[in-house]
Scaffold this active site. Structure first.
Site, short mmCIF file in Angstrom:
data_model
loop_
_atom_site.label_atom_id
_atom_site.label_comp_id
_atom_site.label_asym_id
_atom_site.label_seq_id
_atom_site.Cartn_x
_atom_site.Cartn_y
_atom_site.Cartn_z
N HIS A 189 51.27 82.94 -34.11
CA HIS A 189 50.19 83.89 -33.80
C HIS A 189 50.71 85.34 -33.84
O HIS A 189 51.76 85.63 -33.26
CB HIS A 189 49.63 83.58 -32.40
CG HIS A 189 48.56 84.52 -31.94
ND1 HIS A 189 48.54 85.06 -30.68
CD2 HIS A 189 47.49 85.03 -32.61
CE1 HIS A 189 47.47 85.85 -30.57
NE2 HIS A 189 46.83 85.85 -31.72
CA CA Z 1 49.68 83.93 -38.07
#
Ligand code: CA
Ligand code: TV1
Ligand code: ZN
Length: 397
Positions: A189
């Protein structure tokens, strides 16, 4: 190899600095800056540099780094060494394995190594230079494979990242561009970039990543994390998270990517795009868990390029160096419009050719299957697309 001509009608610049390539995070640490040397070997051996403006970038100045990072943190990065770290912070020397507590986030993932500041200022300088080429209209596409270190926070190193070159580059773009779209295909992320622009509608962050809270780093980025909750906050709905399970394949990823990115660009109308091309979303990555092939990863780059919006392309993760090099070389060829002309067989004469022997001396080895089963169902993918469409409907009006 045959000469590659410059792309017709647009300019690509390649920003790099050999000073980044020779740093070592430590014997067993998965981050190997040497993968940039392998990437460069392919880019040069295929002759792709003849199709780009190539620049040896300069290190970012302290003031430039401090446009995002806290002064005390920049000062710390500037003075800390493997020799003085325990004198400066005796509390770090807690166990036989070395430092464990977090002073500015340093530790196992983010060790203090020789030349750390040189490393950070150089990869950040290349991203800032690349962004300025776009702002000055000297490039339409600017590439820095040494950048993309998306986890670094204002006053904290995190996940192998110390200075957030992406945030610094976007701050440059925002001097001129009203709306910047950030797209992140690293398997992790893009939390540092998301956090930096959480409360603004001038940057829209879209990250595709493996999501398993508590299990997979950094544990943030669920589907319903879309910006501040308060209706008056301009950042509300200007973050898109695409959480995925293990083993996603080329077909599922392409379908999802296109069905998220196309409506996002239509609705948001960015005037510049930053694409983080973390190569740990490839199959066979040492830390990753997806099943993408080089072409599947590259399809994202082709798709974004097809919108003809000024674009900054950076690297990111990627822990099987030879496949990182294959992906970023292939993506360089896409960006200069030479992907159909390159010979998939690696050049006969090139430095480090032996490093590519494992999967065969080709740009496109088979990286899918066997290690991770695809745990993403058609229904999971359709649900994500519906959620994103609904989220975008709040932006339209
Ligand atoms: Ca990513
Ligand atoms: C030293 C030596 C450090 C061997 C770290 C894998 C190592 C990892 C190592 C490792 C490793 C992570 C966590 C646990 C946080 C920790 C560049 C307390 C074999 C952009 C960063 C991943 C990804 C960090 C960076 C993650 C990027 N995984 N061996 N460390 N908790 N950290 O899980 O997005 O690719 O693994
Ligand atoms: Zn990653």
């Amino acid at each position: 190899e045959n000469e590659i001509s410059r792309p017709k009608g647009y300019t690509v610049s390649w920003h790099h600095n050999p000073a980044v390539e020779n740093h070592h995070f430590g014997q067993t640490h998965p981050m190997k800056p040497w993968r940039l040397t392998l990437t460069k070997s392919l880019v040069l051996s295929y002759g792709m540099h003849t199709a780009m403006d190539t620049y040896i970038s300069r290190p970012a100045s302290r003031d430039e780094i401090a446009e995002f990072h806290k002064d005390e943190y920049v000062e710390f990065l500037n003075v800390v060494t493997p020799q003085n770290i325990y004198e400066m912070y005796p509390e770090l020397a807690t166990g036989p394995q070395g430092y464990t507590s977090s002073i500015f986030g340093v530790g196992e993932d983010c060790p203090i190594f020789d030349g750390l500041y040189d490393f950070c200022s150089n990869y950040a300088g290349a991203s800032i230079d690349a962004a300025r080429k776009l702002v000055n209209h000297q490039s339409d596409i600017a590439i820095n494979w040494s950048g993309g270190l998306h986890h670094a926070k204002k006053a904290e190193a995190s996940g192998f990242c110390y200075v957030n070159d992406i945030v610094l580059a976007i701050l440059q773009l925002l001097r001129y561009h009203p709306r910047v779209l950030y797209i992140d295909i690293d398997v992790h992320h893009g939390d540092g970039v998301e956090q930096a622009f959480w409360s603004t509608d001038r940057v829209m962050c879209v990250s595709f990543h493996k999501y398993d809270k508590e299990v997979f780093f950094p544990g943030t980025g669920p589907l319903d994390s879309t910006g501040p909750l308060h209706p008056d906050n301009p950042g509300k709905n200007y973050t898109i998270n695409v959480p995925l399970n293990d083993g996603i394949d080329d077909e599922g990823y392409a379908y999802l990517f296109q069905n998220v990115i196309e409506p996002t660009i239509k609705v948001y109308r960015p005037t510049a795009i930053v694409l983080q091309c973390g190569a740990d979303s490839l199959g066979h990555d040492r830390l990753g868990c997806f099943n993408l092939n080089i072409r599947g990863h590259g399809n994202c780059v082709s798709f974004v390029k097809s919108f003809h919006i000024p674009m900054l392309v950076v690297g990111g993760g990627g822990y099987t160096p030879r496949n990182v090099a294959r992906a970023w070389a292939h993506e360089t060829s896409i960006l200069i419009g030479a992907d159909k002309t390159l010979n998939p067989a690696l050049p006969e004469h090139m430095p480090y050719r032996e490093a590519f022997r494992r999967e065969g001396l080709t740009l496109f080895p088979n990286l899918s299957g066997w290690r991770k089963e695809n745990m993403n169902t058609r229904a999971d993918i359709e649900r994500i697309i519906r959620h994103v469409r609904e989220q975008l409907s709040y932006i339209r009006g």
